[in-house]
Design a protein around this motif. Structure first.
Motif, short mmCIF file in Angstrom:
data_model
loop_
_atom_site.label_atom_id
_atom_site.label_comp_id
_atom_site.label_asym_id
_atom_site.label_seq_id
_atom_site.Cartn_x
_atom_site.Cartn_y
_atom_site.Cartn_z
N ASN A 36 0.84 -1.19 0.00
CA ASN A 36 0.00 0.00 0.00
C ASN A 36 0.88 1.25 0.00
O ASN A 36 1.16 1.84 1.02
N ASP A 37 1.31 1.62 -1.20
CA ASP A 37 2.22 2.75 -1.41
C ASP A 37 1.87 3.35 -2.76
O ASP A 37 1.76 2.63 -3.75
N LYS A 38 1.69 4.67 -2.81
CA LYS A 38 1.26 5.31 -4.06
C LYS A 38 2.28 5.18 -5.19
O LYS A 38 1.94 5.38 -6.35
N THR A 39 3.53 4.80 -4.91
CA THR A 39 4.52 4.60 -5.96
C THR A 39 4.50 3.18 -6.52
O THR A 39 5.25 2.88 -7.44
N VAL A 40 3.64 2.32 -5.98
CA VAL A 40 3.48 0.95 -6.46
C VAL A 40 2.24 0.92 -7.35
O VAL A 40 1.18 1.43 -6.97
N SER A 41 2.34 0.34 -8.54
CA SER A 41 1.20 0.23 -9.44
C SER A 41 0.18 -0.75 -8.88
O SER A 41 0.50 -1.61 -8.06
N LYS A 42 -1.07 -0.63 -9.33
CA LYS A 42 -2.14 -1.50 -8.85
C LYS A 42 -1.79 -2.97 -9.07
O LYS A 42 -2.05 -3.82 -8.22
N HIS A 43 -1.25 -3.30 -10.22
CA HIS A 43 -0.77 -4.65 -10.54
C HIS A 43 0.65 -4.47 -11.04
O HIS A 43 0.89 -4.32 -12.23
N HIS A 44 1.59 -4.46 -10.12
CA HIS A 44 2.96 -4.03 -10.37
C HIS A 44 3.85 -5.13 -10.96
O HIS A 44 4.54 -4.92 -11.95
N ALA A 45 3.84 -6.30 -10.32
CA ALA A 45 4.75 -7.37 -10.73
C ALA A 45 4.17 -8.71 -10.33
O ALA A 45 3.20 -8.78 -9.57
N GLN A 46 4.78 -9.76 -10.83
CA GLN A 46 4.40 -11.10 -10.39
C GLN A 46 5.65 -11.95 -10.24
O GLN A 46 6.64 -11.75 -10.95
N ILE A 47 5.58 -12.86 -9.29
CA ILE A 47 6.65 -13.84 -9.10
C ILE A 47 6.09 -15.18 -9.54
O ILE A 47 5.04 -15.61 -9.06
N VAL A 48 6.76 -15.81 -10.50
CA VAL A 48 6.31 -17.07 -11.06
C VAL A 48 7.33 -18.15 -10.73
O VAL A 48 8.53 -17.96 -10.96
N THR A 49 6.84 -19.26 -10.19
CA THR A 49 7.71 -20.38 -9.86
C THR A 49 7.20 -21.62 -10.58
O THR A 49 6.02 -21.95 -10.51
#
Length: 120
Positions: free
Chosen positions: A36-49
């Motif tokens: 919860n930070d305004k500099t983080v996009s709503k869907h910023h990144a994903q980690i895939v394993t």
């Protein structure tokens, strides 16, 4: 499984485990890990394993995803890597994964992580 520590202002505020499958990171409430930070996009990144590999992928975020200080679109994670997303750092502590059967069990047990607001 990989263990990732979430830090804010150099203080560990949460720890989560990465299982086989996809873990989403962003500001929106539907992410597995909410920053919860305004500099983080709503869907910023994903980690895939999958199998024995874990990678982070930027999802077209405005401010970027950084691994060890370098902006990346995709990066295979290694133990010791430090991810920077907005004002948060995520440190990768181990590099083993569990089976997808364990992933489904964990998802059904509601192990999503929600982080507190840090908009300083």
């Amino acid at each position: 499984m990989a263990r990732i520590s979430v830090l804010y202002n150099s203080e560990e505020i949460n720890v989560f485990e990465v299982f086989a499958g996809t873990l989403t990171i962003g500001r929106a409430g539907d992410n597995t890990v909410r920053l919860n930070d305004k500099t983080v996009s709503k869907h910023h990144a994903q980690i895939v394993t999958y199998f024995s590999a874990t990678h982070i992928e930027d999802l077209g975020s405005t401010n970027g995803t950084y691994v060890n200080g370098k902006r990346v679109n995709m990066h295979v994670l290694q133990a010791g890597d430090t991810l920077s997303i907005g004002k948060y750092q995520l440190k990768v502590a181990a590099d083993t994964v569990v089976s997808s059967a364990d992933t489904h069990a964990s998802a059904s047990q509601g192990k999503a992580t929600l982080l507190p607001s840090q908009n300083n």
